[in-house]
Motif scaffolding. Structure first.
Motif, PDB file in Angstrom:
ATOM      1  N   GLY A 107      46.368  43.211  57.622  1.00  0.00           N
ATOM      2  CA  GLY A 107      46.018  42.060  58.441  1.00  0.00           C
ATOM      3  C   GLY A 107      47.248  41.393  59.046  1.00  0.00           C
ATOM      4  N   THR A 108      47.050  40.637  60.086  1.00  0.00           N
ATOM      5  CA  THR A 108      48.161  39.954  60.742  1.00  0.00           C
ATOM      6  C   THR A 108      48.599  38.716  59.974  1.00  0.00           C
ATOM      7  OG1 THR A 108      46.556  38.751  62.107  1.00  0.00           O
ATOM      8  CG2 THR A 108      47.474  40.785  63.025  1.00  0.00           C
ATOM      9  N   GLN A 109      47.671  38.121  59.239  1.00  0.00           N
ATOM     10  CA  GLN A 109      47.982  36.936  58.446  1.00  0.00           C
ATOM     11  C   GLN A 109      47.846  37.274  56.967  1.00  0.00           C
ATOM     12  OE1 GLN A 109      45.548  33.526  59.366  1.00  0.00           O
ATOM     13  NE2 GLN A 109      47.256  32.135  59.103  1.00  0.00           N
ATOM     14  N   ASP A 110      48.832  36.862  56.167  1.00  0.00           N
ATOM     15  CA  ASP A 110      48.846  37.216  54.751  1.00  0.00           C
ATOM     16  C   ASP A 110      47.599  36.705  54.041  1.00  0.00           C
ATOM     17  OD1 ASP A 110      51.228  38.536  54.880  1.00  0.00           O
ATOM     18  OD2 ASP A 110      52.449  36.840  54.245  1.00  0.00           O
ATOM     19  N   GLU A 111      47.053  37.568  53.176  1.00  0.00           N
ATOM     20  CA  GLU A 111      45.961  37.175  52.288  1.00  0.00           C
ATOM     21  C   GLU A 111      46.583  36.776  50.958  1.00  0.00           C
ATOM     22  OE1 GLU A 111      41.804  38.994  50.373  1.00  0.00           O
ATOM     23  OE2 GLU A 111      42.999  40.160  51.802  1.00  0.00           O
ATOM     24  N   THR A 112      46.395  35.530  50.563  1.00  0.00           N
ATOM     25  CA  THR A 112      47.107  34.995  49.405  1.00  0.00           C
ATOM     26  C   THR A 112      46.142  34.489  48.341  1.00  0.00           C
ATOM     27  OG1 THR A 112      47.252  32.788  50.402  1.00  0.00           O
ATOM     28  CG2 THR A 112      49.071  34.320  50.830  1.00  0.00           C
ATOM     29  N   LEU A 113      46.676  34.364  47.125  1.00  0.00           N
ATOM     30  CA  LEU A 113      45.964  33.737  46.024  1.00  0.00           C
ATOM     31  C   LEU A 113      46.383  32.280  45.924  1.00  0.00           C
ATOM     32  CD1 LEU A 113      46.384  36.489  43.268  1.00  0.00           C
ATOM     33  CD2 LEU A 113      44.382  36.104  44.704  1.00  0.00           C
ATOM     34  N   GLN A 114      45.497  31.445  45.431  1.00  0.00           N
ATOM     35  CA  GLN A 114      45.819  30.036  45.264  1.00  0.00           C
ATOM     36  C   GLN A 114      46.810  29.858  44.121  1.00  0.00           C
ATOM     37  OE1 GLN A 114      42.304  27.674  44.800  1.00  0.00           O
ATOM     38  NE2 GLN A 114      41.446  28.241  46.789  1.00  0.00           N
ATOM     39  N   GLY A 181      29.852  42.953  40.421  1.00  0.00           N
ATOM     40  CA  GLY A 181      30.164  41.843  39.534  1.00  0.00           C
ATOM     41  C   GLY A 181      31.179  42.146  38.465  1.00  0.00           C
ATOM     42  N   VAL A 182      31.727  43.362  38.438  1.00  0.00           N
ATOM     43  CA  VAL A 182      32.691  43.759  37.414  1.00  0.00           C
ATOM     44  C   VAL A 182      33.985  44.176  38.089  1.00  0.00           C
ATOM     45  CG1 VAL A 182      33.213  45.368  35.538  1.00  0.00           C
ATOM     46  CG2 VAL A 182      30.882  44.505  35.830  1.00  0.00           C
ATOM     47  N   ARG A 183      35.108  43.656  37.596  1.00  0.00           N
ATOM     48  CA  ARG A 183      36.417  43.989  38.154  1.00  0.00           C
ATOM     49  C   ARG A 183      37.300  44.557  37.054  1.00  0.00           C
ATOM     50  NH1 ARG A 183      33.398  42.735  41.603  1.00  0.00           N
ATOM     51  NH2 ARG A 183      33.702  41.248  43.320  1.00  0.00           N
ATOM     52  N   ARG A 184      38.303  45.310  37.478  1.00  0.00           N
ATOM     53  CA  ARG A 184      39.241  45.901  36.526  1.00  0.00           C
ATOM     54  C   ARG A 184      40.657  45.704  37.033  1.00  0.00           C
ATOM     55  NH1 ARG A 184      39.447  52.224  34.491  1.00  0.00           N
ATOM     56  NH2 ARG A 184      40.790  51.875  32.698  1.00  0.00           N
ATOM     57  N   ILE A 185      41.495  45.081  36.211  1.00  0.00           N
ATOM     58  CA  ILE A 185      42.891  44.886  36.577  1.00  0.00           C
ATOM     59  C   ILE A 185      43.770  45.759  35.683  1.00  0.00           C
ATOM     60  CG2 ILE A 185      42.558  42.542  37.459  1.00  0.00           C
ATOM     61  CD1 ILE A 185      43.631  41.458  34.853  1.00  0.00           C
ATOM     62  N   ARG A 210      39.978  34.011  42.134  1.00  0.00           N
ATOM     63  CA  ARG A 210      39.542  34.641  43.383  1.00  0.00           C
ATOM     64  C   ARG A 210      38.339  35.546  43.148  1.00  0.00           C
ATOM     65  NH1 ARG A 210      39.987  39.322  46.183  1.00  0.00           N
ATOM     66  NH2 ARG A 210      40.176  39.170  48.471  1.00  0.00           N
ATOM     67  N   GLU A 211      38.377  36.338  42.089  1.00  0.00           N
ATOM     68  CA  GLU A 211      37.263  37.239  41.813  1.00  0.00           C
ATOM     69  C   GLU A 211      36.008  36.463  41.438  1.00  0.00           C
ATOM     70  OE1 GLU A 211      37.451  40.186  42.631  1.00  0.00           O
ATOM     71  OE2 GLU A 211      39.616  40.338  42.871  1.00  0.00           O
ATOM     72  N   ARG A 212      36.173  35.328  40.764  1.00  0.00           N
ATOM     73  CA  ARG A 212      35.027  34.485  40.429  1.00  0.00           C
ATOM     74  C   ARG A 212      34.370  33.965  41.709  1.00  0.00           C
ATOM     75  NH1 ARG A 212      37.582  30.970  37.864  1.00  0.00           N
ATOM     76  NH2 ARG A 212      37.395  31.847  35.768  1.00  0.00           N
ATOM     77  N   GLU A 213      35.176  33.595  42.688  1.00  0.00           N
ATOM     78  CA  GLU A 213      34.651  33.078  43.949  1.00  0.00           C
ATOM     79  C   GLU A 213      33.958  34.159  44.763  1.00  0.00           C
ATOM     80  OE1 GLU A 213      38.060  31.397  45.792  1.00  0.00           O
ATOM     81  OE2 GLU A 213      38.106  29.604  44.510  1.00  0.00           O
ATOM     82  N   TYR A 273      38.268  42.360  27.701  1.00  0.00           N
ATOM     83  CA  TYR A 273      37.364  41.862  28.739  1.00  0.00           C
ATOM     84  C   TYR A 273      37.231  40.352  28.627  1.00  0.00           C
ATOM     85  CZ  TYR A 273      33.702  41.185  25.235  1.00  0.00           C
ATOM     86  OH  TYR A 273      32.980  40.744  24.146  1.00  0.00           O
ATOM     87  N   LYS A 274      36.812  39.776  29.729  1.00  0.00           N
ATOM     88  CA  LYS A 274      36.619  38.322  29.781  1.00  0.00           C
ATOM     89  C   LYS A 274      35.483  38.021  30.737  1.00  0.00           C
ATOM     90  CE  LYS A 274      39.057  33.992  30.884  1.00  0.00           C
ATOM     91  NZ  LYS A 274      40.346  33.413  31.320  1.00  0.00           N
ATOM     92  N   ASP A 275      34.548  37.196  30.284  1.00  0.00           N
ATOM     93  CA  ASP A 275      33.439  36.756  31.140  1.00  0.00           C
ATOM     94  C   ASP A 275      33.890  35.516  31.915  1.00  0.00           C
ATOM     95  OD1 ASP A 275      31.609  38.755  30.372  1.00  0.00           O
ATOM     96  OD2 ASP A 275      31.189  37.661  28.505  1.00  0.00           O
ATOM     97  N   LEU A 276      33.731  35.581  33.221  1.00  0.00           N
ATOM     98  CA  LEU A 276      34.190  34.489  34.086  1.00  0.00           C
ATOM     99  C   LEU A 276      33.124  33.400  34.208  1.00  0.00           C
ATOM    100  CD1 LEU A 276      35.825  36.617  36.919  1.00  0.00           C
ATOM    101  CD2 LEU A 276      36.917  35.638  34.889  1.00  0.00           C
TER     102      LEU A 276
END
Length: 276
Positions: A107-114, A181-185, A210-213, A273-276
């Motif tokens: 993307g032209t504009q950075d995608e950032t985390l809060q 609904g499931v993510r893996r880091i 971010r993943e919760r949102e 694991y962690k439930d958000l």
């Protein structure tokens, strides 16, 4: 150890220009993990039994007890060194090789985390021109010429980097979404000069937010089996070790992940694991 001001850290998606620096971080993070995994496998009871049998057979063929004892161990270490990175990721990824180009942000504009520390301090992170990346120009041109389809980009996952004043301090990988609904880091690495400064915690918590949102309700994290530091880190962030739960529904158990396994089927990762 360098004193790090967390309110000056920008967490953004990796771009193609960052690939070489991210690979250097991953290589630094793998230095001790691979050797600890090999030692973990070598000291399993069944593996020790196999080595003892092979040593006994060699003892009948050669007259040196030391050589008969050392040769099987040496050959097994070489075998594990060659096959382990190809069978599973050392830092918890289910894939031994990551598609860096496919997971690069275009993307032209950075995608950032809060960054919550920015809101607390009221400061705005300073951005400087990134330093020149080290790598052959021909390789950079070749990577830029690669065709990345939307399907490849979706399957590649995402790589997030922590940047401060043009320097990349750490990275974390999020694998492609395999289940709604499931993510893996995985592959959470911070530079050796910036450890124990809260950067890893900031990284994981910001990515969780971010993943919760975006609708995720559970996050999995795979940690190399012998890593006590990684285990303590994720427990402090509220993660549970898979298998410790006592009242999980039967249909939910079917969706739980399993640890990655290596030589002779021994687990080489722990699943948190962690439930958000």
């Amino acid at each position: 150890m360098v004193r790090l001001e967390l309110d000056q850290v920008v967490m953004r998606r990796m771009k193609e220009d960052d690939i070489e620096m991210v690979k250097a971080l991953i290589k630094e993070g793998c230095e001790g993990a691979e050797n600890r995994l090999i030692l973990h496998i070598l000291t399993r009871p069944f593996c020790l039994f196999i080595l003892a049998v092979l040593s006994s057979i060699l003892r009948c063929l050669i007259h040196s007890f030391i050589l008969a004892l050392a040769i099987p161990v040496f050959l097994l270490i070489i075998f594990l060194k060659i096959t382990m990175p190809r069978s599973t990721g050392v830092l918890g990824s289910s894939r031994p090789y990551w598609d860096y180009v496919g997971s690069s942000y275009r993307g032209t504009q950075d995608e950032t985390l809060q960054n919550p520390f920015c809101r607390i301090s009221g400061k705005t992170p300073m951005t400087k021109r990134p330093r020149r990346r080290i790598g052959p120009k021909e390789k950079d041109k070749e990577m830029s010429a690669e065709k990345v389809t939307p399907e490849r980009e979706q399957a590649a996952g995402q790589v997030w980097v922590a940047e401060c004043e043009g320097d990349i301090l750490g990275c974390v990988f999020r694998e492609s979404e395999m289940q709604a609904g499931v993510r893996r880091i995985c592959r959470l690495v911070t530079g050796s000069w910036y450890r124990r400064e809260g950067l890893g915690r900031l990284f994981v918590q910001s990515l969780e937010q971010r993943e919760r949102e975006t609708g995720a309700h559970r996050v999995y994290a795979h940690v190399p089996y012998p890593s006590k530091v990684g285990e303590v880190f994720f427990r402090k962030l509220g993660y549970q070790l898979l298998g410790e739960e006592t009242d999980v529904e039967e249909d939910e158990k079917a969706n739980l992940e399993t640890p990655e396994r290596g030589f002779l089927g021994y687990p080489i990762t722990k699943v948190f694991y962690k439930d958000l």
